[in-house]
Design a protein around this motif. Structure first.
Motif, PDB file in Angstrom:
ATOM      1  N   GLN A  72       2.989  -0.541  -1.724  1.00  0.00           N
ATOM      2  CA  GLN A  72       2.058  -0.787  -0.630  1.00  0.00           C
ATOM      3  C   GLN A  72       2.817  -0.983   0.668  1.00  0.00           C
ATOM      4  O   GLN A  72       3.857  -1.649   0.690  1.00  0.00           O
ATOM      5  N   ALA A  73       2.264  -0.394   1.731  1.00  0.00           N
ATOM      6  CA  ALA A  73       2.751  -0.645   3.088  1.00  0.00           C
ATOM      7  C   ALA A  73       2.031  -1.889   3.573  1.00  0.00           C
ATOM      8  O   ALA A  73       0.888  -1.840   4.021  1.00  0.00           O
ATOM      9  N   VAL A 126       7.192  -1.543   3.165  1.00  0.00           N
ATOM     10  CA  VAL A 126       6.740  -0.920   1.929  1.00  0.00           C
ATOM     11  C   VAL A 126       7.469  -1.578   0.755  1.00  0.00           C
ATOM     12  O   VAL A 126       8.697  -1.665   0.753  1.00  0.00           O
TER      13      VAL A 126
END
Length: 142
Positions: free
Chosen positions: A95-96, A102
């Motif tokens: 996930q960013a 990230v």
């Protein structure tokens, strides 16, 4: 039309792609005739129950959860005569995050069963087996 193996692989990929796009209704639709088994949520039968499972997913201004589901070690076994198939794969969700860049947030395995009904492959069962969880508060509420 592609092979049965390709059709099953496409269903496995469709789940990840729809979820990463924030298409939670589309994810749920994949399981309209299926049960999803989770370690915390028990057995979820059908699209409406699966959709409720994804309600806590946070979608950002672009409508996505800012995730990428990376699927690996995908094994598909088709029994064409019985019109059934199974698959197993590992997943890693990155996930960013709004702060912190990230990062991987979750890893695990999907064990799936499929049936070919009216010439089309469908999920019958998905067992979600999470193995490692990281920082999930930017991904799901609660």
């Amino acid at each position: 039309m592609g092979s049965d193996d390709e059709a099953v692989r496409a269903l496995v990929a469709a789940y990840a792609e729809r979820l990463d796009r924030g298409d939670l209704d589309g994810v749920a639709a994949l399981f309209a005739d299926a049960v999803v088994r989770t370690p915390r949520g028990g057995d979820l039968q059908g699209a409406a129950a699966v959709r409720r499972m994804f309600e806590p997913v946070i979608r950002y201004d672009d409508g996505t959860p800012r995730t990428l589901h990376v699927l690996s070690n995908l094994e598909v076994h088709v029994d064409a005569a019985a019109r059934t198939a199974t698959s197993r794969c590992a997943f890693t969700v990155v996930q960013a995050r709004p702060v912190g860049g990230v990062r991987p947030i979750l890893t695990g395995r999907y064990d799936d069963r499929f049936a070919r009904v009216d010439g089309r492959w469908r999920f019958v069962e998905r067992v979600i087996r999470p193995d490692l969880a990281g920082h999930l508060s930017d991904h799901m509420r609660g």
